[in-house]
Design a protein around this motif. Structure first.
Motif, PDB file in Angstrom:
ATOM      1  N   GLY A  24      57.154  45.526 -25.980  1.00  6.50           N
ATOM      2  CA  GLY A  24      55.998  46.395 -25.852  1.00  6.50           C
ATOM      3  C   GLY A  24      56.363  47.848 -25.595  1.00  6.50           C
ATOM      4  N   ASP A  25      57.665  48.134 -25.437  1.00  2.79           N
ATOM      5  CA  ASP A  25      58.070  49.497 -25.090  1.00  2.79           C
ATOM      6  C   ASP A  25      58.895  50.154 -26.194  1.00  2.79           C
ATOM      7  OD1 ASP A  25      60.449  48.099 -24.880  1.00  2.79           O
ATOM      8  OD2 ASP A  25      61.033  48.973 -22.956  1.00  2.79           O
ATOM      9  N   VAL A  26      58.569  49.831 -27.447  1.00  2.48           N
ATOM     10  CA  VAL A  26      59.291  50.381 -28.601  1.00  2.48           C
ATOM     11  C   VAL A  26      58.273  51.087 -29.500  1.00  2.48           C
ATOM     12  CG1 VAL A  26      60.862  49.822 -30.508  1.00  2.48           C
ATOM     13  CG2 VAL A  26      60.953  48.494 -28.408  1.00  2.48           C
ATOM     14  N   PRO A  27      57.814  52.263 -29.099  1.00  2.49           N
ATOM     15  CA  PRO A  27      56.704  52.914 -29.798  1.00  2.49           C
ATOM     16  C   PRO A  27      57.032  53.478 -31.178  1.00  2.49           C
ATOM     17  CG  PRO A  27      57.546  54.351 -28.086  1.00  2.49           C
ATOM     18  CD  PRO A  27      58.248  53.025 -27.918  1.00  2.49           C
ATOM     19  N   CYS A  28      58.289  53.621 -31.526  1.00  2.00           N
ATOM     20  CA  CYS A  28      58.641  54.202 -32.829  1.00  2.00           C
ATOM     21  C   CYS A  28      58.809  53.158 -33.928  1.00  2.00           C
ATOM     22  CB  CYS A  28      59.932  55.016 -32.714  1.00  2.00           C
ATOM     23  SG  CYS A  28      59.773  56.466 -31.660  1.00  2.00           S
ATOM     24  N   LEU A  29      58.717  51.879 -33.578  1.00  2.24           N
ATOM     25  CA  LEU A  29      58.903  50.818 -34.558  1.00  2.24           C
ATOM     26  C   LEU A  29      57.887  50.960 -35.682  1.00  2.24           C
ATOM     27  CD1 LEU A  29      60.459  48.224 -35.280  1.00  2.24           C
ATOM     28  CD2 LEU A  29      58.714  46.965 -33.991  1.00  2.24           C
ATOM     29  N   GLN A  30      58.377  50.929 -36.912  1.00  2.00           N
ATOM     30  CA  GLN A  30      57.545  51.119 -38.092  1.00  2.00           C
ATOM     31  C   GLN A  30      57.141  49.771 -38.691  1.00  2.00           C
ATOM     32  OE1 GLN A  30      56.841  54.489 -39.395  1.00  2.00           O
ATOM     33  NE2 GLN A  30      57.435  54.703 -37.251  1.00  2.00           N
ATOM     34  N   LEU A  31      55.935  49.729 -39.236  1.00  2.00           N
ATOM     35  CA  LEU A  31      55.439  48.529 -39.899  1.00  2.00           C
ATOM     36  C   LEU A  31      56.369  48.116 -41.036  1.00  2.00           C
ATOM     37  CD1 LEU A  31      53.291  46.365 -40.265  1.00  2.00           C
ATOM     38  CD2 LEU A  31      51.992  47.989 -41.663  1.00  2.00           C
ATOM     39  N   ALA A  32      56.895  49.079 -41.771  1.00  2.00           N
ATOM     40  CA  ALA A  32      57.797  48.764 -42.885  1.00  2.00           C
ATOM     41  C   ALA A  32      59.033  48.010 -42.398  1.00  2.00           C
ATOM     42  CB  ALA A  32      58.216  50.046 -43.600  1.00  2.00           C
ATOM     43  N   THR A  33      59.512  48.338 -41.221  1.00  2.00           N
ATOM     44  CA  THR A  33      60.690  47.663 -40.672  1.00  2.00           C
ATOM     45  C   THR A  33      60.367  46.229 -40.305  1.00  2.00           C
ATOM     46  OG1 THR A  33      61.561  49.759 -39.874  1.00  2.00           O
ATOM     47  CG2 THR A  33      62.452  47.762 -38.858  1.00  2.00           C
ATOM     48  N   THR A  34      59.249  46.014 -39.648  1.00  2.00           N
ATOM     49  CA  THR A  34      58.886  44.644 -39.266  1.00  2.00           C
ATOM     50  C   THR A  34      58.617  43.794 -40.503  1.00  2.00           C
ATOM     51  OG1 THR A  34      56.567  45.255 -38.905  1.00  2.00           O
ATOM     52  CG2 THR A  34      58.027  45.293 -36.993  1.00  2.00           C
ATOM     53  N   PRO A 143      68.417  53.917 -35.575  1.00  5.60           N
ATOM     54  CA  PRO A 143      68.363  53.296 -34.242  1.00  5.60           C
ATOM     55  C   PRO A 143      67.286  53.884 -33.336  1.00  5.60           C
ATOM     56  CG  PRO A 143      70.629  53.809 -34.828  1.00  5.60           C
ATOM     57  CD  PRO A 143      69.752  54.435 -35.881  1.00  5.60           C
ATOM     58  N   ASP A 144      66.904  55.139 -33.546  1.00 10.37           N
ATOM     59  CA  ASP A 144      65.843  55.724 -32.728  1.00 10.37           C
ATOM     60  C   ASP A 144      64.522  54.983 -32.896  1.00 10.37           C
ATOM     61  OD1 ASP A 144      67.435  57.669 -31.578  1.00 10.37           O
ATOM     62  OD2 ASP A 144      66.894  59.220 -33.045  1.00 10.37           O
ATOM     63  N   GLU A 145      64.366  54.349 -34.041  1.00 11.76           N
ATOM     64  CA  GLU A 145      63.127  53.627 -34.313  1.00 11.76           C
ATOM     65  C   GLU A 145      62.922  52.454 -33.354  1.00 11.76           C
ATOM     66  OE1 GLU A 145      60.985  51.036 -37.835  1.00 11.76           O
ATOM     67  OE2 GLU A 145      62.712  52.282 -38.366  1.00 11.76           O
ATOM     68  N   VAL A 146      63.997  51.868 -32.866  1.00 10.85           N
ATOM     69  CA  VAL A 146      63.884  50.703 -31.990  1.00 10.85           C
ATOM     70  C   VAL A 146      64.291  51.010 -30.548  1.00 10.85           C
ATOM     71  CG1 VAL A 146      64.046  49.001 -33.828  1.00 10.85           C
ATOM     72  CG2 VAL A 146      66.137  49.856 -32.774  1.00 10.85           C
ATOM     73  N   ALA A 147      64.323  52.283 -30.206  1.00 11.38           N
ATOM     74  CA  ALA A 147      64.665  52.682 -28.840  1.00 11.38           C
ATOM     75  C   ALA A 147      63.547  52.276 -27.887  1.00 11.38           C
ATOM     76  CB  ALA A 147      64.893  54.194 -28.769  1.00 11.38           C
ATOM     77  N   GLY A 148      63.946  51.685 -26.774  1.00 13.79           N
ATOM     78  CA  GLY A 148      62.979  51.286 -25.757  1.00 13.79           C
ATOM     79  C   GLY A 148      62.789  52.377 -24.719  1.00 13.79           C
ATOM     80  N   VAL A 149      61.705  52.258 -23.974  1.00 18.71           N
ATOM     81  CA  VAL A 149      61.384  53.234 -22.935  1.00 18.71           C
ATOM     82  C   VAL A 149      61.381  52.528 -21.591  1.00 18.71           C
ATOM     83  CG1 VAL A 149      59.675  54.864 -22.070  1.00 18.71           C
ATOM     84  CG2 VAL A 149      59.990  54.589 -24.541  1.00 18.71           C
ATOM     85  N   ASN A 150      62.415  52.813 -20.783  1.00 17.90           N
ATOM     86  CA  ASN A 150      62.523  52.218 -19.459  1.00 17.90           C
ATOM     87  C   ASN A 150      62.724  53.253 -18.363  1.00 17.90           C
ATOM     88  OD1 ASN A 150      62.532  49.298 -20.192  1.00 17.90           O
ATOM     89  ND2 ASN A 150      64.284  49.963 -21.389  1.00 17.90           N
ATOM     90  N   SER A 151      62.715  54.533 -18.737  1.00 11.58           N
ATOM     91  CA  SER A 151      62.900  55.600 -17.758  1.00 11.58           C
ATOM     92  C   SER A 151      62.262  56.880 -18.316  1.00 11.58           C
ATOM     93  CB  SER A 151      64.393  55.840 -17.507  1.00 11.58           C
ATOM     94  OG  SER A 151      65.004  56.383 -18.670  1.00 11.58           O
ATOM     95  N   LEU A 152      62.127  57.871 -17.463  1.00  9.09           N
ATOM     96  CA  LEU A 152      61.587  59.149 -17.924  1.00  9.09           C
ATOM     97  C   LEU A 152      62.518  59.808 -18.938  1.00  9.09           C
ATOM     98  CD1 LEU A 152      60.111  60.614 -14.617  1.00  9.09           C
ATOM     99  CD2 LEU A 152      58.871  59.681 -16.570  1.00  9.09           C
ATOM    100  N   GLU A 153      63.832  59.628 -18.749  1.00  6.46           N
ATOM    101  CA  GLU A 153      64.802  60.178 -19.696  1.00  6.46           C
ATOM    102  C   GLU A 153      64.632  59.523 -21.080  1.00  6.46           C
ATOM    103  OE1 GLU A 153      69.322  59.259 -20.047  1.00  6.46           O
ATOM    104  OE2 GLU A 153      69.108  60.949 -18.643  1.00  6.46           O
ATOM    105  N   GLU A 154      64.488  58.200 -21.099  1.00 11.26           N
ATOM    106  CA  GLU A 154      64.295  57.504 -22.374  1.00 11.26           C
ATOM    107  C   GLU A 154      62.956  57.890 -23.007  1.00 11.26           C
ATOM    108  OE1 GLU A 154      64.778  53.420 -21.256  1.00 11.26           O
ATOM    109  OE2 GLU A 154      66.964  53.504 -21.501  1.00 11.26           O
ATOM    110  N   LEU A 155      61.932  58.110 -22.179  1.00 11.28           N
ATOM    111  CA  LEU A 155      60.642  58.544 -22.703  1.00 11.28           C
ATOM    112  C   LEU A 155      60.774  59.889 -23.408  1.00 11.28           C
ATOM    113  CD1 LEU A 155      57.588  58.242 -23.023  1.00 11.28           C
ATOM    114  CD2 LEU A 155      57.327  59.271 -20.748  1.00 11.28           C
ATOM    115  N   ALA A 156      61.502  60.815 -22.814  1.00 10.67           N
ATOM    116  CA  ALA A 156      61.703  62.125 -23.432  1.00 10.67           C
ATOM    117  C   ALA A 156      62.433  61.994 -24.768  1.00 10.67           C
ATOM    118  CB  ALA A 156      62.484  63.039 -22.487  1.00 10.67           C
TER     119      ALA A 156
END
Length: 171
Positions: A24-34, A143-156
């Motif tokens: 649920g924390d991978v906001p850049c994931l594209q429909l084409a990839t899935t 790889p940025d497409e599947v980056a998760g967000v677990n910290s403020l640094e990762e969110l940025a």
């Protein structure tokens, strides 16, 4: 994620097909990839297909361990990896497609004997491979497409990547 899938297992009992498991924390994931991942899973007749990425340097992603022929044997979480395993550049995004009946057969095998005392969904790769089930993987282009967000640094970092994504996605 292993525990989350365990919690959903009862709802999958009468389903005959494959299931896509996402974070649920991978906001850049594209429909084409899935779509490409699900199509590859079906096209190769896999029981499990992992979405992987190429990484450099230290990061917290689990590593894909393959045999001499490049067949996926297991995924080792970074925290549990040896130095040699940490040097592997093929990493897990944590996104999988499972053939449901195989998933339900192996899900009870998950345990918490690891550094985080968690049910690692990634452990299923080894269980599937050991049983002779067909296991495969695809590599995401960015790889940025599947980056998760677990910290403020990762969110940025993800916010910056989102502004750069073209929307093409894919593997």
């Amino acid at each position: 994620t292993g525990h989350a899938v365990m919690a959903a297992a009862d709802h999958l009992q009468d389903f005959d097909g494959s299931v896509l498991v996402l974070y649920g924390d991978v906001p850049c994931l594209q429909l084409a990839t899935t779509r490409a991942l699900v199509e590859r899973h079906a096209g190769e007749g896999n029981d499990l297909t992992a979405l992987a990425m190429e990484v450099e340097g230290e990061n917290a992603y689990g590593r894909l361990v393959t045999d001499e022929q490049g067949r996926l044997q297991r995924i080792v979480e970074f925290r549990d990896a040896s130095e040699a395993e940490k040097a592997i550049t093929l990493a897990s995004s944590g996104i999988f497609v499972f053939r449901v009946h195989r998933l339900l057969q192996c899900l009870p095998l998950l345990g918490t004997d690891n550094d985080q005392n968690e049910y690692y969904l990634t452990d299923l790769v080894e269980f599937f491979a050991d049983k002779g089930y067909k296991v495969g993987y695809a590599i995401v282009k960015d790889p940025d497409e599947v980056a998760g967000v677990n910290s403020l640094e990762e969110l940025a970092k993800v916010e910056q990547a989102m502004s750069c994504l073209t929307g093409s996605g894919g593997i």
